[in-house]
Design a protein around this motif. Structure first.
Motif, PDB file in Angstrom:
ATOM      1  N   SER A  21     -47.439  30.158 -75.469  1.00  0.00           N
ATOM      2  CA  SER A  21     -48.534  30.937 -75.938  1.00  0.00           C
ATOM      3  C   SER A  21     -48.562  31.147 -77.584  1.00  0.00           C
ATOM      4  N   THR A  22     -49.276  30.512 -78.176  1.00  0.00           N
ATOM      5  CA  THR A  22     -49.102  30.827 -79.598  1.00  0.00           C
ATOM      6  C   THR A  22     -50.653  31.222 -80.154  1.00  0.00           C
ATOM      7  N   HIS A  23     -50.557  31.991 -81.150  1.00  0.00           N
ATOM      8  CA  HIS A  23     -51.738  32.697 -81.488  1.00  0.00           C
ATOM      9  C   HIS A  23     -52.083  32.505 -83.143  1.00  0.00           C
ATOM     10  N   VAL A  24     -53.098  31.526 -83.313  1.00  0.00           N
ATOM     11  CA  VAL A  24     -53.418  31.085 -84.717  1.00  0.00           C
ATOM     12  C   VAL A  24     -54.565  32.260 -84.962  1.00  0.00           C
ATOM     13  N   TYR A  25     -54.601  32.925 -85.764  1.00  0.00           N
ATOM     14  CA  TYR A  25     -55.534  33.684 -86.186  1.00  0.00           C
ATOM     15  C   TYR A  25     -56.430  33.249 -87.323  1.00  0.00           C
ATOM     16  N   LEU A  26     -57.960  33.524 -87.170  1.00  0.00           N
ATOM     17  CA  LEU A  26     -58.906  33.199 -88.199  1.00  0.00           C
ATOM     18  C   LEU A  26     -59.504  34.300 -88.523  1.00  0.00           C
ATOM     19  N   LEU A  27     -59.521  34.937 -89.758  1.00  0.00           N
ATOM     20  CA  LEU A  27     -59.987  36.235 -90.151  1.00  0.00           C
ATOM     21  C   LEU A  27     -61.468  35.724 -91.016  1.00  0.00           C
ATOM     22  N   LYS A  28     -62.353  36.582 -90.799  1.00  0.00           N
ATOM     23  CA  LYS A  28     -63.649  36.520 -91.646  1.00  0.00           C
ATOM     24  C   LYS A  28     -63.355  37.397 -92.951  1.00  0.00           C
ATOM     25  N   ASP A  29     -63.531  36.928 -94.045  1.00  0.00           N
ATOM     26  CA  ASP A  29     -63.278  37.660 -95.363  1.00  0.00           C
ATOM     27  C   ASP A  29     -64.490  38.194 -95.737  1.00  0.00           C
ATOM     28  N   LYS A  30     -64.551  39.133 -96.525  1.00  0.00           N
ATOM     29  CA  LYS A  30     -65.748  39.607 -97.285  1.00  0.00           C
ATOM     30  C   LYS A  30     -66.568  38.414 -97.823  1.00  0.00           C
ATOM     31  N   GLY A  31     -67.878  38.334 -97.697  1.00  0.00           N
ATOM     32  CA  GLY A  31     -68.386  37.140 -98.147  1.00  0.00           C
ATOM     33  C   GLY A  31     -68.374  36.075 -96.891  1.00  0.00           C
ATOM     34  N   ALA A  32     -68.584  34.795 -97.432  1.00  0.00           N
ATOM     35  CA  ALA A  32     -68.642  33.607 -96.438  1.00  0.00           C
ATOM     36  C   ALA A  32     -67.168  32.956 -96.397  1.00  0.00           C
ATOM     37  N   SER A  33     -66.186  33.403 -96.812  1.00  0.00           N
ATOM     38  CA  SER A  33     -65.023  32.687 -96.632  1.00  0.00           C
ATOM     39  C   SER A  33     -64.005  33.334 -95.558  1.00  0.00           C
ATOM     40  N   PHE A 158     -50.337  41.849 -88.531  1.00  0.00           N
ATOM     41  CA  PHE A 158     -50.250  40.140 -88.372  1.00  0.00           C
ATOM     42  C   PHE A 158     -48.729  40.122 -88.574  1.00  0.00           C
ATOM     43  N   SER A 159     -47.813  40.079 -87.132  1.00  0.00           N
ATOM     44  CA  SER A 159     -46.654  40.387 -87.295  1.00  0.00           C
ATOM     45  C   SER A 159     -45.820  38.750 -87.141  1.00  0.00           C
ATOM     46  N   GLY A 160     -46.529  37.810 -86.989  1.00  0.00           N
ATOM     47  CA  GLY A 160     -45.787  36.553 -86.981  1.00  0.00           C
ATOM     48  C   GLY A 160     -44.601  36.719 -85.722  1.00  0.00           C
ATOM     49  N   ASP A 161     -43.489  36.200 -86.136  1.00  0.00           N
ATOM     50  CA  ASP A 161     -42.442  36.293 -84.706  1.00  0.00           C
ATOM     51  C   ASP A 161     -41.553  37.351 -85.148  1.00  0.00           C
ATOM     52  N   LEU A 162     -41.848  38.632 -85.811  1.00  0.00           N
ATOM     53  CA  LEU A 162     -40.927  39.733 -85.926  1.00  0.00           C
ATOM     54  C   LEU A 162     -40.965  40.304 -84.504  1.00  0.00           C
ATOM     55  N   PHE A 163     -42.308  40.301 -83.764  1.00  0.00           N
ATOM     56  CA  PHE A 163     -42.192  40.889 -82.777  1.00  0.00           C
ATOM     57  C   PHE A 163     -42.830  39.919 -81.508  1.00  0.00           C
ATOM     58  N   PHE A 164     -42.352  39.951 -80.311  1.00  0.00           N
ATOM     59  CA  PHE A 164     -42.662  39.019 -79.266  1.00  0.00           C
ATOM     60  C   PHE A 164     -43.443  39.595 -78.064  1.00  0.00           C
ATOM     61  N   GLY A 165     -44.561  39.000 -77.770  1.00  0.00           N
ATOM     62  CA  GLY A 165     -45.477  39.682 -76.954  1.00  0.00           C
ATOM     63  C   GLY A 165     -45.560  39.122 -75.523  1.00  0.00           C
ATOM     64  N   ASP A 197     -52.958  50.256 -85.609  1.00  0.00           N
ATOM     65  CA  ASP A 197     -53.724  50.275 -84.466  1.00  0.00           C
ATOM     66  C   ASP A 197     -53.630  48.874 -83.466  1.00  0.00           C
ATOM     67  N   SER A 198     -53.675  47.778 -84.167  1.00  0.00           N
ATOM     68  CA  SER A 198     -53.557  46.539 -83.477  1.00  0.00           C
ATOM     69  C   SER A 198     -52.367  45.682 -83.779  1.00  0.00           C
ATOM     70  N   LEU A 199     -51.612  45.220 -83.093  1.00  0.00           N
ATOM     71  CA  LEU A 199     -50.091  44.830 -83.337  1.00  0.00           C
ATOM     72  C   LEU A 199     -50.707  43.211 -82.922  1.00  0.00           C
ATOM     73  N   LEU A 200     -50.748  42.004 -83.781  1.00  0.00           N
ATOM     74  CA  LEU A 200     -51.434  40.916 -83.831  1.00  0.00           C
ATOM     75  C   LEU A 200     -50.091  39.958 -83.688  1.00  0.00           C
ATOM     76  N   THR A 201     -49.437  39.935 -82.499  1.00  0.00           N
ATOM     77  CA  THR A 201     -48.321  38.856 -82.374  1.00  0.00           C
ATOM     78  C   THR A 201     -48.682  37.588 -82.273  1.00  0.00           C
ATOM     79  N   TYR A 202     -47.693  36.546 -82.640  1.00  0.00           N
ATOM     80  CA  TYR A 202     -47.907  35.272 -82.316  1.00  0.00           C
ATOM     81  C   TYR A 202     -47.927  34.456 -81.222  1.00  0.00           C
ATOM     82  N   HIS A 203     -46.783  34.904 -80.624  1.00  0.00           N
ATOM     83  CA  HIS A 203     -46.567  34.650 -79.277  1.00  0.00           C
ATOM     84  C   HIS A 203     -46.795  35.724 -78.143  1.00  0.00           C
ATOM     85  N   GLY A 204     -47.545  35.775 -77.182  1.00  0.00           N
ATOM     86  CA  GLY A 204     -47.866  36.734 -76.366  1.00  0.00           C
ATOM     87  C   GLY A 204     -48.609  37.512 -77.158  1.00  0.00           C
ATOM     88  N   GLY A 205     -49.154  38.948 -76.306  1.00  0.00           N
ATOM     89  CA  GLY A 205     -49.770  39.791 -76.904  1.00  0.00           C
ATOM     90  C   GLY A 205     -51.250  39.090 -77.064  1.00  0.00           C
TER      91      GLY A 205
END
Ligand SMILES: [Zn+2]
Length: 222
Positions: A21-33, A158-165, A197-205
């Motif tokens: 399980s890998t989590h690639v995160y896509l974030l909306k910026d302010k504006g259109a980017s 967004f914690s990359g692989d510091l934490f594992f979920g 509030d939200s811990l956004l792990t890359y593997h799991g979680g």
């Protein structure tokens, strides 16, 4: 569950198999980017581009790609995503050298398959103008220049692989994939002091609620 929080998407379909399980995160910026955090294994770009089509976002709307660390499951699709998006790329200054394979990384975990020279290097505490404002924290241990990205206003980490979920609660990434676990523990203790509030792990979680409490409970065990 593609849009897991307002403006935070977990890109669908990037995993080669259900047990990886890998989590690639896509974030909306302010504006259109938009901003992408990590890129997945080689080949994951196909799923990311399909996901962008599905949510009607042009690849060129991604203006920044942030990399947590050098491992191939994070940078494997970086080159293709740069070609498709023309985004500017960011990594910690230590990790940037390993992503460029200059020198080649000889620690645990799979190194990059091909060199990529990132556009901008950051250091601990630098602000990145993305997703309403991120702070890059150097969180070494898993790799030398591993970094996490914190959105203070929304209390996202967004914690990359510091934490594992992999389980119900976050753990540290297993030692066999980690350069130096005691250093990762120090990094984890530091991140546990942030208001999260939200811990956004890359593997799991990810752990969308009480991520800070989960980090503190874990760090009390070491
Ligand atoms: Zn890793």
């Amino acid at each position: 569950m593609p849009e897991i929080l307002p403006g935070v998407h977990l890109v669908e379909g990037v995993d080669p198999s259900p047990d990886f399980s890998t989590h690639v995160y896509l974030l909306k910026d302010k504006g259109a980017s938009w901003t992408l955090i990590d890129t997945g294994l080689p080949g994951a770009s196909t799923a990311t581009l399909a996901y962008l089509t599905k949510i009607q976002v042009a690849p060129t709307s991604i203006k920044k790609i942030l990399i947590t660390h050098l491992h191939r499951d994070h940078v494997g699709s970086l080159k293709v995503m740069i070609e498709k998006t023309r985004a500017r790329t960011f990594a910690h200054w230590v990790e940037a050298a390993y992503i460029a394979m200059d020198p080649k990384y000889d620690g645990p975990g799979t190194p990059p398959a091909e060199p990529v020279v990132v556009d901008e290097t950051f250091k601990d505490g630098d602000a990145i103008d993305a997703a309403g404002g991120l702070i890059a924290y150097h969180t070494p241990g898993h790799t030398p220049g591993h970094s996490s990205f914190y959105q203070a206003e929304r209390k996202l980490l967004f914690s990359g692989d510091l934490f594992f979920g992999g389980g119900e609660k976050p753990t540290l990434t297993p030692p066999e994939y980690t350069l130096h676990t005691p250093t990762a523990q120090i990094s984890a203790r530091r991140m546990a002091r942030l208001s999260v509030d939200s811990l956004l792990t890359y593997h799991g979680g990810p752990f969308l609620k009480n991520g800070g409490g989960a980090m503190r409970a874990l760090t009390q065990t070491f």
